[in-house]
Design a protein around this motif. Structure first.
Motif, mmCIF file in Angstrom:
data_model
loop_
_atom_site.group_PDB
_atom_site.id
_atom_site.type_symbol
_atom_site.label_atom_id
_atom_site.label_comp_id
_atom_site.label_asym_id
_atom_site.label_seq_id
_atom_site.Cartn_x
_atom_site.Cartn_y
_atom_site.Cartn_z
ATOM 1 N N ARG A 129 -98.982 -23.081 59.669
ATOM 2 C CA ARG A 129 -97.755 -23.538 60.607
ATOM 3 C C ARG A 129 -96.637 -23.962 59.463
ATOM 4 N N PHE A 130 -97.004 -24.690 58.510
ATOM 5 C CA PHE A 130 -96.263 -25.117 57.149
ATOM 6 C C PHE A 130 -95.660 -23.725 56.411
ATOM 7 N N ALA A 131 -96.705 -22.698 56.300
ATOM 8 C CA ALA A 131 -96.082 -21.488 55.510
ATOM 9 C C ALA A 131 -95.164 -20.740 56.447
ATOM 10 N N ASN A 132 -95.645 -20.744 57.873
ATOM 11 C CA ASN A 132 -94.540 -20.020 58.739
ATOM 12 C C ASN A 132 -93.078 -20.713 58.628
ATOM 13 N N ARG A 133 -93.018 -22.068 58.672
ATOM 14 C CA ARG A 133 -91.918 -22.985 58.615
ATOM 15 C C ARG A 133 -91.265 -22.418 57.083
ATOM 16 N N SER A 134 -91.703 -22.387 56.025
ATOM 17 C CA SER A 134 -91.306 -22.098 54.731
ATOM 18 C C SER A 134 -90.631 -20.489 54.900
ATOM 19 N N LEU A 135 -91.321 -19.702 55.683
ATOM 20 C CA LEU A 135 -90.921 -18.230 55.677
ATOM 21 C C LEU A 135 -89.551 -18.237 56.436
ATOM 22 N N ARG A 136 -89.898 -18.883 57.644
ATOM 23 C CA ARG A 136 -88.402 -19.072 58.410
ATOM 24 C C ARG A 136 -87.104 -19.661 57.830
ATOM 25 N N PHE A 137 -87.514 -20.449 56.681
ATOM 26 C CA PHE A 137 -86.419 -20.892 55.950
ATOM 27 C C PHE A 137 -85.933 -19.679 54.876
ATOM 28 N N ILE A 138 -87.032 -19.021 54.334
ATOM 29 C CA ILE A 138 -86.347 -17.983 53.441
ATOM 30 C C ILE A 138 -85.532 -16.932 54.246
ATOM 31 N N ASP A 139 -86.157 -16.751 55.374
ATOM 32 C CA ASP A 139 -85.585 -15.653 56.556
ATOM 33 C C ASP A 139 -84.256 -16.097 56.618
ATOM 34 N N ALA A 140 -83.794 -17.265 56.799
ATOM 35 C CA ALA A 140 -82.586 -17.883 57.251
ATOM 36 C C ALA A 140 -81.561 -17.969 56.148
ATOM 37 N N TYR A 141 -82.133 -18.037 54.959
ATOM 38 C CA TYR A 141 -81.215 -17.975 53.847
ATOM 39 C C TYR A 141 -80.629 -16.704 53.469
ATOM 40 N N ASN A 146 -76.510 -21.462 55.974
ATOM 41 C CA ASN A 146 -76.408 -22.581 54.977
ATOM 42 C C ASN A 146 -77.639 -23.538 55.195
ATOM 43 N N GLY A 147 -77.779 -24.811 54.422
ATOM 44 C CA GLY A 147 -78.745 -25.472 54.553
ATOM 45 C C GLY A 147 -78.799 -26.108 55.908
ATOM 46 N N VAL A 148 -77.681 -26.694 56.575
ATOM 47 C CA VAL A 148 -77.762 -27.377 57.987
ATOM 48 C C VAL A 148 -78.078 -26.153 58.835
ATOM 49 N N GLN A 149 -77.384 -25.093 58.782
ATOM 50 C CA GLN A 149 -77.668 -24.197 59.928
ATOM 51 C C GLN A 149 -79.113 -23.715 60.053
ATOM 52 N N ALA A 150 -79.647 -23.665 58.596
ATOM 53 C CA ALA A 150 -81.067 -23.121 58.559
ATOM 54 C C ALA A 150 -82.086 -24.225 59.296
ATOM 55 N N ALA A 151 -81.753 -25.429 58.920
ATOM 56 C CA ALA A 151 -82.577 -26.386 59.588
ATOM 57 C C ALA A 151 -82.591 -26.567 60.886
ATOM 58 N N ARG A 169 -74.660 -14.878 64.756
ATOM 59 C CA ARG A 169 -73.665 -15.002 66.036
ATOM 60 C C ARG A 169 -73.963 -16.327 66.787
ATOM 61 N N GLU A 170 -74.989 -16.999 66.600
ATOM 62 C CA GLU A 170 -75.087 -18.274 67.439
ATOM 63 C C GLU A 170 -74.146 -19.471 66.629
ATOM 64 N N PHE A 171 -73.506 -19.082 65.430
ATOM 65 C CA PHE A 171 -72.649 -19.998 64.887
ATOM 66 C C PHE A 171 -71.245 -19.536 64.789
#
Ligand SMILES: [Zn+2]
Length: 172
Positions: A129-141, A146-151, A169-171
């Motif tokens: 789960r933690f690894a997937n979360r980190s992957l989502r952050f990498i994907d978001a960047y 940006n950091g706030v949008q990624a979170a 588009r969500e932003f």
């Protein structure tokens, strides 16, 4: 404390290497810009930056990389101050929480045993789960958030490995 004599010797060597590479004026450059914060995308502001801009110098594998590769591991360098990209940080946090729930007024042997037990108690599902979360952050960047949008997006798309292609588009 910085050994200034040794430092100046090293910079002289760098300047000489640059001269050998055809940068005759290298010895006239300053050793390095303050805190290695060079102006813009210039590569000729200081010896340090000029050397770093040399493709062959830049491509040389570090001792850490070659040592790990020899043992069958790959090294991934992550940016400083971005613990969200390194899932091991979340694993440490998880183990620390478990450790704090244990008896703190014990002997060193018991404390060490508690550390090992806390680390061993980490479920593989949580690691994933933690690894997937980190992957989502990498994907978001990578998608330009940006950091706030990624979170925000990481929370919204919990359970996904990657964010939808239309995330920006969500932003709008
Ligand atoms: Zn510089």
């Amino acid at each position: 404390m910085v050994d200034r004599g040794n430092y100046f010797e090293k910079i002289k060597v760098v300047a000489l290497l640059l001269v050998e590479r055809g940068y005759a004026d290298a010895p006239k450059l300053r050793a390095e810009c303050k805190e290695f914060k060079c102006p813009g995308d210039r590569t000729d502001c200081c010896c340090h930056r000029l050397m770093y801009s040399q493709p062959d110098f830049n491509a040389v594998e570090s001792h850490l990389e070659s040592s790990c590769r020899a043992r069958g591991f790959d090294v991934i360098f992550l940016p400083k101050f971005h613990c969200e990209l390194n899932f091991i940080e979340q694993c440490w946090g998880f183990a620390k929480r478990l450790y704090r729930m244990k008896d703190q007024l014990s002997s060193e042997v018991v404390l060490e045993h508690n550390v090992i037990r806390s680390l061993d108690a980490m479920p593989i599902q949580s690691m994933r789960r933690f690894a997937n979360r980190s992957l989502r952050f990498i994907d978001a960047y990578q998608k330009g958030l940006n950091g706030v949008q990624a979170a925000w997006a990481i929370k919204k798309y919990r359970g996904h490995r990657v964010l939808p292609e239309s995330i920006m588009r969500e932003f709008d």
